[in-house]
Design an enzyme around this catalytic site. Structure first.
Site, PDB file in Angstrom:
ATOM      1  N   ARG A  54       0.841  -1.217   0.000  1.00  0.00           N
ATOM      2  CA  ARG A  54       0.000   0.000   0.000  1.00  0.00           C
ATOM      3  C   ARG A  54       0.866   1.254   0.000  1.00  0.00           C
ATOM      4  O   ARG A  54       0.448   2.322  -0.466  1.00  0.00           O
ATOM      5  CB  ARG A  54      -0.977  -0.025   1.191  1.00  0.00           C
ATOM      6  CG  ARG A  54      -1.892   1.162   1.253  1.00  0.00           C
ATOM      7  CD  ARG A  54      -3.255   0.914   1.902  1.00  0.00           C
ATOM      8  NE  ARG A  54      -3.246   0.022   3.032  1.00  0.00           N
ATOM      9  CZ  ARG A  54      -2.816   0.325   4.259  1.00  0.00           C
ATOM     10  NH1 ARG A  54      -2.321   1.522   4.494  1.00  0.00           N
ATOM     11  NH2 ARG A  54      -2.880  -0.556   5.238  1.00  0.00           N
ATOM     12  N   TYR A 106     -13.776  16.983 -16.806  1.00  0.00           N
ATOM     13  CA  TYR A 106     -14.288  15.614 -16.949  1.00  0.00           C
ATOM     14  C   TYR A 106     -15.440  15.409 -15.949  1.00  0.00           C
ATOM     15  O   TYR A 106     -15.346  15.832 -14.786  1.00  0.00           O
ATOM     16  CB  TYR A 106     -13.135  14.642 -16.689  1.00  0.00           C
ATOM     17  CG  TYR A 106     -13.534  13.202 -16.545  1.00  0.00           C
ATOM     18  CD1 TYR A 106     -14.319  12.571 -17.508  1.00  0.00           C
ATOM     19  CD2 TYR A 106     -13.115  12.453 -15.451  1.00  0.00           C
ATOM     20  CE1 TYR A 106     -14.671  11.240 -17.377  1.00  0.00           C
ATOM     21  CE2 TYR A 106     -13.465  11.119 -15.313  1.00  0.00           C
ATOM     22  CZ  TYR A 106     -14.248  10.528 -16.276  1.00  0.00           C
ATOM     23  OH  TYR A 106     -14.605   9.216 -16.138  1.00  0.00           O
ATOM     24  N   ASP A 178      -4.955  18.860 -15.195  1.00  0.00           N
ATOM     25  CA  ASP A 178      -5.228  17.492 -15.643  1.00  0.00           C
ATOM     26  C   ASP A 178      -4.738  17.411 -17.089  1.00  0.00           C
ATOM     27  O   ASP A 178      -5.317  18.007 -18.004  1.00  0.00           O
ATOM     28  CB  ASP A 178      -6.726  17.204 -15.526  1.00  0.00           C
ATOM     29  CG  ASP A 178      -7.056  15.754 -15.824  1.00  0.00           C
ATOM     30  OD1 ASP A 178      -6.330  15.136 -16.632  1.00  0.00           O
ATOM     31  OD2 ASP A 178      -8.053  15.249 -15.280  1.00  0.00           O
ATOM     32  N   LYS A 203      -5.401   6.075 -19.977  1.00  0.00           N
ATOM     33  CA  LYS A 203      -5.647   6.520 -21.357  1.00  0.00           C
ATOM     34  C   LYS A 203      -4.391   6.343 -22.213  1.00  0.00           C
ATOM     35  O   LYS A 203      -3.966   5.234 -22.439  1.00  0.00           O
ATOM     36  CB  LYS A 203      -6.149   7.961 -21.349  1.00  0.00           C
ATOM     37  CG  LYS A 203      -7.175   8.264 -20.262  1.00  0.00           C
ATOM     38  CD  LYS A 203      -8.468   7.490 -20.430  1.00  0.00           C
ATOM     39  CE  LYS A 203      -9.445   7.882 -19.331  1.00  0.00           C
ATOM     40  NZ  LYS A 203     -10.492   6.927 -19.095  1.00  0.00           N
TER      41      LYS A 203
END
Ligand code: PLP
Length: 389
Positions: A54, A106, A178, A203
């Site tokens: 983690r 977005y 972004d 992406k």
């Protein structure tokens, strides 16, 4: 070398850096591709300092070093998705803080701010950052953070990042960009003055639509500490396997992008000249409202095109379903072409008032252009467009 001449370190090109990462964590085997380290935990006191996945893993470190290298920055932290990366950044805010957001973000970023972070007292104000009045808003509202996308999803607005970062710096306001649509290959927000450059690595960075991921790049050690803290404290870490896939994917980013951008530029012209189309947005076209900024701040126009069809929801849906090589699906940036209907898909969570204010209506479609042969893509597009006549 003559005395006094500076010894500049040799920096390989971006394609080389995307392929060659520093470490495999298995040097003794001579492995060419790094292995996958699925271990959830590591023996106490190991020499690389791993503890528990983690809070870090060899596959995270490999991908973080490639992303930092491609982005030309000091630090990169990776996350389970773009949304996890957004959550990590927002988790550094305090109740009562105001985030001044670009009004076209977005849809899931909007949903996070409006339906999740608002419950913890984080306030938002939405402005059009292509309008000069946004500079005034930075001065008067004194936000704790500015949140931008450029090009924006789905309208492909291009924001003058250097100018906004300059205005923000006067108020000492951190700016988040972004950079998912452009990637570091086309645009480097940190060089333009941003504090943070964020990407959904799902992406273009991965490019094969088979893994989810996110990254946050910065040159600030304060922000880097906040990101590594959020990765472990909020459990926003990716899986080692997804990191391995994304590390493999990024190696071909420059190759894929070159092909996708060439395809997109050609298709944008075809769309613009077709009678079934009302208007087209593509950052490097002369009819794009911010073409001058795009030419200055981006290396190319990217591989996303947005277009408004002459037709209602039924006709637009029929168009999307008629396409053979553009699958009607969420997401973007893969080698396969996709088409999306933002009003009912990616931006379904945005209020109808905001959508109509922005112009995200039922006739709007967003194309993510892939690596297929341009003749096949253009014939496919023309056939579907002709059907609307
Ligand atoms: C601009 C932008 N930012 C962030 C995200 C979220 O990324 P992810 O789906 O990896 O969580 C997306 C997803 O489409 C996006 O388009």
């Amino acid at each position: 070398m003559a005395s006094g001449e500076s010894k500049k370190p040799f920096i390989p090109g971006i394609s080389t850096r995307a392929i060659h990462h520093g470490k495999s964590f298995a040097e003794e085997t001579g492995t060419v591709m790094p292995p996958i380290f699925p271990s959830s935990t590591f023996a106490y006191g190991n020499k690389e300092g791993f503890d528990y996945t983690r809070s870090g893993n060899p596959n995270f470190r490999i991908l973080e070093s490639v992303i930092a290298s491609v982005e030309d920055c000091k630090y990169a932290t990776i996350f389970a998705s773009g949304v996890s990366a957004i959550t990590a950044i927002a988790s550094s805010l305090q109740s009562g803080d105001l985030v001044l957001c670009e009004e076209n973000l977005y849809g899931c970023t909007v949903r996070l701010f409006e339906q999740v972070f608002s419950k913890f007292g984080i306030q938002t104000s939405w402005v059009d950052f292509t309008d000069a009045s946004s500079h005034e808003a930075i001065k008067t509202l004194k936000p704790a953070m500015i949140w931008l996308e450029s090009p924006t999803n789905p309208l492909l607005k291009v924001i003058d990042l250097e100018k906004i970062c300059e205005e923000a710096a006067k108020e000492q306001t951190p700016v988040v960009v972004d950079n998912t649509f452009a990637t570091a290959l086309l645009q480097k927000p940190l060089e333009l003055g941003a504090t943070i450059s964020l990407m959904s690595t799902t992406k273009y960075i991965n490019g094969h639509s088979d893994a989810l991921g996110g990254s946050v790049c910065t040159n600030s050690s304060k922000w880097q500490n906040r990101m590594t803290f959020a990765q472990k404290a909020l459990g926003l870490q990716p899986s080692p396997f997804d990191c391995w896939l994304i590390t493999r994917g990024i190696k071909t980013l420059p190759l894929r992008m070159e092909r996708q951008v060439n395809n997109a530029a050609a298709l944008a012209d075809i769309l613009a000249n077709h009678p079934s189309i009302k208007w087209v947005r593509y950052p490097f076209r002369s009819d794009h409202p911010q073409q001058e900024i795009a030419l200055r701040q981006m290396n190319s126009g990217g591989a996303i095109i947005t277009a408004c069809l002459k037709g209602d929801l039924v006709k637009t849906h029929l168009f999307c379903k008629t396409l053979k090589y553009f699958t009607l699906a969420e997401s973007l940036g893969g080698i396969e072409s996709l088409v999306c209907h933002p009003a009912t898909m990616t931006h379904a969570a945005v209020s109808s008032e905001m959508k109509s204010h922005l112009g995200i209506d039922n006739s709007l479609v967003r194309f993510s252009v892939g690596c297929e042969d341009i003749d096949d893509l253009s014939n496919d597009l023309k056939l579907a467009l002709n059907q609307l006549q």
